[in-house]
Design a protein around this motif. Structure first.
Motif, PDB file in Angstrom:
ATOM      1  N   THR A 195      -8.514  29.273   5.252  1.00  0.00           N
ATOM      2  CA  THR A 195      -8.549  30.711   4.956  1.00  0.00           C
ATOM      3  C   THR A 195      -7.366  31.434   5.598  1.00  0.00           C
ATOM      4  OG1 THR A 195      -9.977  31.160   6.872  1.00  0.00           O
ATOM      5  CG2 THR A 195     -11.056  30.728   4.767  1.00  0.00           C
ATOM      6  N   VAL A 196      -6.880  30.898   6.716  1.00  0.00           N
ATOM      7  CA  VAL A 196      -5.707  31.486   7.372  1.00  0.00           C
ATOM      8  C   VAL A 196      -4.465  31.230   6.520  1.00  0.00           C
ATOM      9  CG1 VAL A 196      -4.233  31.395   9.415  1.00  0.00           C
ATOM     10  CG2 VAL A 196      -6.720  31.283   9.662  1.00  0.00           C
ATOM     11  N   GLU A 197      -4.327  29.996   6.056  1.00  0.00           N
ATOM     12  CA  GLU A 197      -3.189  29.672   5.192  1.00  0.00           C
ATOM     13  C   GLU A 197      -3.216  30.535   3.925  1.00  0.00           C
ATOM     14  OE1 GLU A 197      -0.964  25.831   3.134  1.00  0.00           O
ATOM     15  OE2 GLU A 197      -2.938  25.590   4.065  1.00  0.00           O
ATOM     16  N   GLU A 198      -4.406  30.717   3.362  1.00  0.00           N
ATOM     17  CA  GLU A 198      -4.534  31.545   2.163  1.00  0.00           C
ATOM     18  C   GLU A 198      -4.108  32.986   2.446  1.00  0.00           C
ATOM     19  OE1 GLU A 198      -8.111  33.202  -0.765  1.00  0.00           O
ATOM     20  OE2 GLU A 198      -8.467  31.477   0.542  1.00  0.00           O
ATOM     21  N   ALA A 199      -4.486  33.504   3.635  1.00  0.00           N
ATOM     22  CA  ALA A 199      -4.123  34.878   3.992  1.00  0.00           C
ATOM     23  C   ALA A 199      -2.617  35.030   4.162  1.00  0.00           C
ATOM     24  CB  ALA A 199      -4.840  35.276   5.284  1.00  0.00           C
ATOM     25  N   TYR A 200      -1.987  34.040   4.789  1.00  0.00           N
ATOM     26  CA  TYR A 200      -0.533  34.092   4.949  1.00  0.00           C
ATOM     27  C   TYR A 200       0.177  33.940   3.602  1.00  0.00           C
ATOM     28  CZ  TYR A 200      -0.026  34.406   9.998  1.00  0.00           C
ATOM     29  OH  TYR A 200      -0.014  34.868  11.294  1.00  0.00           O
ATOM     30  N   GLN A 201      -0.352  33.082   2.745  1.00  0.00           N
ATOM     31  CA  GLN A 201       0.253  32.909   1.427  1.00  0.00           C
ATOM     32  C   GLN A 201       0.144  34.187   0.606  1.00  0.00           C
ATOM     33  OE1 GLN A 201       2.027  30.159   0.388  1.00  0.00           O
ATOM     34  NE2 GLN A 201       2.606  31.599  -1.220  1.00  0.00           N
ATOM     35  N   ARG A 202      -0.972  34.864   0.759  1.00  0.00           N
ATOM     36  CA  ARG A 202      -1.166  36.145   0.070  1.00  0.00           C
ATOM     37  C   ARG A 202      -0.131  37.163   0.520  1.00  0.00           C
ATOM     38  NH1 ARG A 202      -6.758  39.569   0.880  1.00  0.00           N
ATOM     39  NH2 ARG A 202      -6.286  41.382  -0.459  1.00  0.00           N
ATOM     40  N   ALA A 203       0.111  37.217   1.839  1.00  0.00           N
ATOM     41  CA  ALA A 203       1.120  38.145   2.374  1.00  0.00           C
ATOM     42  C   ALA A 203       2.521  37.745   1.933  1.00  0.00           C
ATOM     43  CB  ALA A 203       1.032  38.176   3.897  1.00  0.00           C
ATOM     44  N   LEU A 204       2.799  36.452   1.957  1.00  0.00           N
ATOM     45  CA  LEU A 204       4.129  35.976   1.575  1.00  0.00           C
ATOM     46  C   LEU A 204       4.411  36.285   0.106  1.00  0.00           C
ATOM     47  CD1 LEU A 204       6.709  34.472   2.321  1.00  0.00           C
ATOM     48  CD2 LEU A 204       5.534  32.329   1.771  1.00  0.00           C
ATOM     49  N   SER A 205       3.438  36.064  -0.762  1.00  0.00           N
ATOM     50  CA  SER A 205       3.622  36.342  -2.186  1.00  0.00           C
ATOM     51  C   SER A 205       3.872  37.832  -2.416  1.00  0.00           C
ATOM     52  CB  SER A 205       2.393  35.891  -2.979  1.00  0.00           C
ATOM     53  OG  SER A 205       2.218  34.493  -2.875  1.00  0.00           O
ATOM     54  N   PHE A 206       3.127  38.666  -1.686  1.00  0.00           N
ATOM     55  CA  PHE A 206       3.280  40.112  -1.874  1.00  0.00           C
ATOM     56  C   PHE A 206       4.624  40.597  -1.347  1.00  0.00           C
ATOM     57  CE2 PHE A 206       2.690  44.604  -1.041  1.00  0.00           C
ATOM     58  CZ  PHE A 206       1.980  45.037  -2.149  1.00  0.00           C
ATOM     59  N   SER A 207       5.189  39.908  -0.362  1.00  0.00           N
ATOM     60  CA  SER A 207       6.447  40.363   0.241  1.00  0.00           C
ATOM     61  C   SER A 207       7.583  40.436  -0.769  1.00  0.00           C
ATOM     62  CB  SER A 207       6.847  39.450   1.406  1.00  0.00           C
ATOM     63  OG  SER A 207       7.272  38.172   0.944  1.00  0.00           O
ATOM     64  N   ALA A 208       7.474  39.676  -1.867  1.00  0.00           N
ATOM     65  CA  ALA A 208       8.511  39.705  -2.899  1.00  0.00           C
ATOM     66  C   ALA A 208       8.540  41.042  -3.629  1.00  0.00           C
ATOM     67  CB  ALA A 208       8.283  38.574  -3.894  1.00  0.00           C
ATOM     68  N   LYS A 209       7.432  41.811  -3.536  1.00  0.00           N
ATOM     69  CA  LYS A 209       7.355  43.104  -4.215  1.00  0.00           C
ATOM     70  C   LYS A 209       7.916  44.249  -3.379  1.00  0.00           C
ATOM     71  CE  LYS A 209       3.004  41.746  -6.446  1.00  0.00           C
ATOM     72  NZ  LYS A 209       1.579  42.119  -6.658  1.00  0.00           N
ATOM     73  N   VAL A 210       8.256  43.941  -2.125  1.00  0.00           N
ATOM     74  CA  VAL A 210       8.686  44.986  -1.203  1.00  0.00           C
ATOM     75  C   VAL A 210      10.199  45.085  -1.184  1.00  0.00           C
ATOM     76  CG1 VAL A 210       8.658  45.734   1.216  1.00  0.00           C
ATOM     77  CG2 VAL A 210       6.630  44.684   0.207  1.00  0.00           C
ATOM     78  N   ASP A 211      10.704  46.317  -1.162  1.00  0.00           N
ATOM     79  CA  ASP A 211      12.152  46.525  -1.114  1.00  0.00           C
ATOM     80  C   ASP A 211      12.748  45.797   0.075  1.00  0.00           C
ATOM     81  OD1 ASP A 211      11.994  48.106  -3.327  1.00  0.00           O
ATOM     82  OD2 ASP A 211      11.832  49.972  -2.216  1.00  0.00           O
TER      83      ASP A 211
END
Length: 337
Positions: A195-211
């Motif tokens: 679940t920790v890896e999933e949470a980090y992957q979720r954050a990493l994927s979203f980071s591509a949307k940030v300026d």
């Protein structure tokens, strides 16, 4: 069925108590009810609930404290409330807790505030206030090493952040919350938990949307640290490249030191020990040139030269440079004095 036998006034007091919590005082119920009942009437109804076995009563200091006889009793009473009434009571309690101070007040205000909002709430101002309250509660919980509770507050905040209008600021806020929740879960469950890896992957994927602006490097560093510390170098290397690009494009004089620090970790963990120790030492040298107090302390982490010094000392020790390693470690540790 037993609850149905109670009078309407007694039920209103029971409803307010179920929202307040497992334990409560007469004052707490008065606040939850607003001006619906006089204090003496509230006291009478609480005695009825005690006589019927719904609650127990005990003296704590100068206060009479009531406690539901069982968590299931509290839950059953709460589930029999209308949604509108539950929202109203939560709103009153959230407002009252906002006037109080201390850790309990911060967390209780956030919990009641969340429960007072409509499921379809979309007003940006309302959502922003809820996010701020939840962030404060998460920070408070983390300070008490209650990292699971911190992650739960952060998850609620993420849900509200996702409802905000899509702007640069809202995307950054969402990424910060995603990364913070991942870190809280890691502290509670450990870095190997799925679940920790999933949470980090979720954050990493979203980071591509940030300026891609320079202050993103600090969030990226948190993601980089997770993957690098687990030995997932294929995942950490692309993040390091992003940090490298942002740092090189930045005019912030602290960024070269930060970049050397991050590169040192990757080099050391991949076995390039001499190169890693050299980069960590270079990070400290660059930071020293900025002068004490000018090197950043991010998210309350303290002077980052402490961490660079620890990595440099590790590299020296692995190479058998024991005396240099000890001197470097001692110097780094004393930066935190």
């Amino acid at each position: 069925a037993r609850l149905d036998r109670l009078g309407d006034t007694t039920k209103r007091v029971a409803f307010a108590a179920s929202v307040h919590g497992r334990s409560f005082t007469r004052q707490g119920i008065e606040i939850a009810l607003g001006v619906e009942l006089a204090p003496d009437a509230v006291a009478d109804e609480l005695r009825k609930l005690a006589d019927e076995g719904y609650v127990t009563e005990e003296t704590r200091g100068t206060e009479q404290v009531f406690t539901f006889s069982h968590a299931l009793v509290q839950e059953a009473i709460g589930e029999s409330m209308t949604f509108a009434l539950r929202r109203k009571v939560n709103a009153r309690l959230s407002q009252w807790w906002s006037t109080q101070s201390g850790p309990e007040a911060i967390q209780r205000r956030a919990r009641h505030l969340v429960q007072s909002l409509a499921p379809e709430e979309s007003d940006p101002d309302v959502l922003t206030r809820a996010i701020e309250a939840l962030e404060a509660a998460a920070q408070n919980a983390a300070g008490e090493v209650a990292n699971l509770e911190a992650s739960q507050f952060q998850e609620h905040a993420i849900g509200f952040a996702e409802r905000l209008p899509d702007t640069k600021e809202s995307r950054r806020k969402c990424l910060h919350l995603l990364a913070s929740r991942a870190y809280s879960l890691a502290l509670f469950r450990g870095y190997g938990d799925p679940t920790v890896e999933e949470a980090y992957q979720r954050a990493l994927s979203f980071s591509a949307k940030v300026d891609q602006e320079e202050d993103l490097v600090f969030t990226l560093y948190g993601l980089f640290s997770f993957y690098a510390s687990r030995g997932d170098y294929r995942d950490s290397a692309p993040i390091l490249r992003r940090i490298n690009r942002l740092s090189l494009d930045s005019d912030d004089p602290k960024m070269p030191s930060f970049l050397h620090h991050t590169q040192a970790i990757q080099a050391l963990l991949r076995g390039r020990v001499s190169r890693g120790a050299e980069l960590a030492a270079r990070s400290i040298t660059v930071a020293d040139e900025l002068g004490d107090g000018l090197f950043f302390s991010h998210s309350g982490a303290g002077d980052w030269r402490i961490y660079s010094g620890s990595w440099a000392a590790l590299g020296m020790a692995v190479q058998g440079r024991w005396r240099e390693a000890e001197t470097t470690h001692v110097k780094a540790v004393h930066l935190g004095d």
